[in-house]
Design an enzyme around this catalytic site. Structure first.
Site, PDB file in Angstrom:
ATOM      1  N   SER A  65       0.825  -1.208   0.000  1.00 34.97           N
ATOM      2  CA  SER A  65       0.000   0.000   0.000  1.00 34.97           C
ATOM      3  C   SER A  65       0.859   1.258   0.000  1.00 34.97           C
ATOM      4  O   SER A  65       2.033   1.234   0.361  1.00 34.97           O
ATOM      5  CB  SER A  65      -0.908   0.021   1.224  1.00 34.97           C
TER       6      SER A  65
HETATM    7  N1  SAH Z   1      -0.823  -4.947   4.031  1.00 40.66           N
HETATM    8  C1  SAH Z   1       0.015  -5.253   2.883  1.00 40.66           C
HETATM    9  C2  SAH Z   1      -0.639  -4.948   1.555  1.00 40.66           C
HETATM   10  C3  SAH Z   1      -1.702  -5.909   1.272  1.00 40.66           C
HETATM   11  S1  SAH Z   1      -2.178  -6.170  -0.389  1.00 40.66           S
HETATM   12  C4  SAH Z   1       1.363  -4.598   2.979  1.00 40.66           C
HETATM   13  O1  SAH Z   1       1.626  -3.893   3.965  1.00 40.66           O
HETATM   14  O2  SAH Z   1       2.190  -4.821   2.085  1.00 40.66           O
HETATM   15  C5  SAH Z   1      -3.565  -7.207  -0.022  1.00 40.66           C
HETATM   16  C6  SAH Z   1      -3.212  -8.613   0.377  1.00 40.66           C
HETATM   17  O3  SAH Z   1      -4.425  -9.240   0.753  1.00 40.66           O
HETATM   18  C7  SAH Z   1      -2.613  -9.449  -0.738  1.00 40.66           C
HETATM   19  O4  SAH Z   1      -1.360  -9.907  -0.373  1.00 40.66           O
HETATM   20  C8  SAH Z   1      -3.606 -10.586  -0.905  1.00 40.66           C
HETATM   21  O5  SAH Z   1      -2.992 -11.849  -1.172  1.00 40.66           O
HETATM   22  C9  SAH Z   1      -4.304 -10.611   0.436  1.00 40.66           C
HETATM   23  N2  SAH Z   1      -5.635 -11.218   0.454  1.00 40.66           N
HETATM   24  C10 SAH Z   1      -6.669 -11.057  -0.403  1.00 40.66           C
HETATM   25  N3  SAH Z   1      -7.726 -11.807  -0.024  1.00 40.66           N
HETATM   26  C11 SAH Z   1      -7.353 -12.443   1.125  1.00 40.66           C
HETATM   27  C12 SAH Z   1      -8.003 -13.351   2.014  1.00 40.66           C
HETATM   28  N4  SAH Z   1      -9.251 -13.765   1.821  1.00 40.66           N
HETATM   29  N5  SAH Z   1      -7.307 -13.784   3.086  1.00 40.66           N
HETATM   30  C13 SAH Z   1      -6.037 -13.383   3.329  1.00 40.66           C
HETATM   31  N6  SAH Z   1      -5.380 -12.543   2.515  1.00 40.66           N
HETATM   32  C14 SAH Z   1      -6.027 -12.055   1.442  1.00 40.66           C
END
Ligand code: SAH
Length: 218
Positions: A65
């Site tokens: 993000s």
């Molecule tokens: N917080 C992260 C950015 C997240 S991007 C950082 O600091 O870098 C969003 C993430 O959510 C992705 O890695 C994706 O794989 C995950 N995601 C999406 N759906 C999900 C689910 N149902 N359970 C767990 N993770 C999920």
């Protein structure tokens, strides 16, 4: 040599200035974001852009993000040092690392095993011993560690997932983006009170979608 190139200290100052100018003003949050260097969480082609206030691609087609959004979400979560926090969407691990400086314990879940593995390696290197990273579908929460003081979701769902709300303590706060993945999403803060959840809308955002099941790399 490029005379316009900034020193590390100048780059860091500019990074923190960008955060402040976008509304990240709480000292504890700024301090955690000063301590946790975003550099190690980005590898490959985009590594040199780690200190710009923009989202960047990471492995498994996901994104780390934008730092100011990380800061605003962290601020909205009102984390205190005794809190047990659940994050859904480990991604690079950057958000979890910042939370680890503010909370007692952080559980972070991602559906991609590779992202969880890589994030764990960074947590170990940085000696962030209070983070547990788990591969699972986070939309079901983590019932064995519930209830949580704070929950943060960093992928967008159409509605706040019911199990997450159920696993939030009374008096607890959850911050998450809601909306369809290709449309405008809104960052929402939910306060769980004795009279039920109270919602407030913070700002428009754009996150990758919260998907069901585990990622294909597993
Ligand atoms: N917080 C992260 C950015 C997240 S991007 C950082 O600091 O870098 C969003 C993430 O959510 C992705 O890695 C994706 O794989 C995950 N995601 C999406 N759906 C999900 C689910 N149902 N359970 C767990 N993770 C999920």
């Amino acid at each position: 040599m490029n005379a316009a190139r900034l020193t590390d200290a100048e780059t860091k100052m500019q990074f923190l200035y960008a955060l402040r100018s976008k509304g990240v003003t709480e000292a504890r949050v700024l301090n955690a974001m000063e301590v946790i260097d975003r550099g190690p969480f980005i590898t490959g082609l985009f590594a040199e852009r780690a200190y710009e206030d923009m989202p960047l691609p990471i492995a498994c087609g996901q994104t780390i993000s934008q730092p100011s959004v990380v800061g605003l979400m962290t601020q909205a979560l009102e984390v205190s040092p005794r809190d047990k926090v659940l994050e859904i969407g480990t991604g690079s691990g950057y958000q979890a690392a910042i939370l680890s400086k503010l909370a007692r314990r952080v559980y972070t879940i991602d559906r991609h095993r590779r992202l969880v593995r890589e994030a764990r390696t960074i947590f170990e290197k940085l000696d962030l011993g209070n983070i547990t990273a788990i591969t699972a579908d986070g939309s079901h929460g983590l019932s064995e560690q519930a209830p949580f003081d704070r929950i943060i979701v960093t992928a967008a769902a159409e509605d706040p997932p019911g199990p997450l709300l159920a696993q939030l303590k009374e008096g607890g706060i959850m911050v998450l983006p809601v909306g369809q993945s290709d449309a405008v999403q809104h960052l929402i803060r939910v306060r769980k009170t004795a009279d039920g959840p109270q919602y407030d809308e913070l700002r428009a955002v754009r996150f990758v979608p919260l998907l069901e099941g585990l990622g294909k790399d597993t």
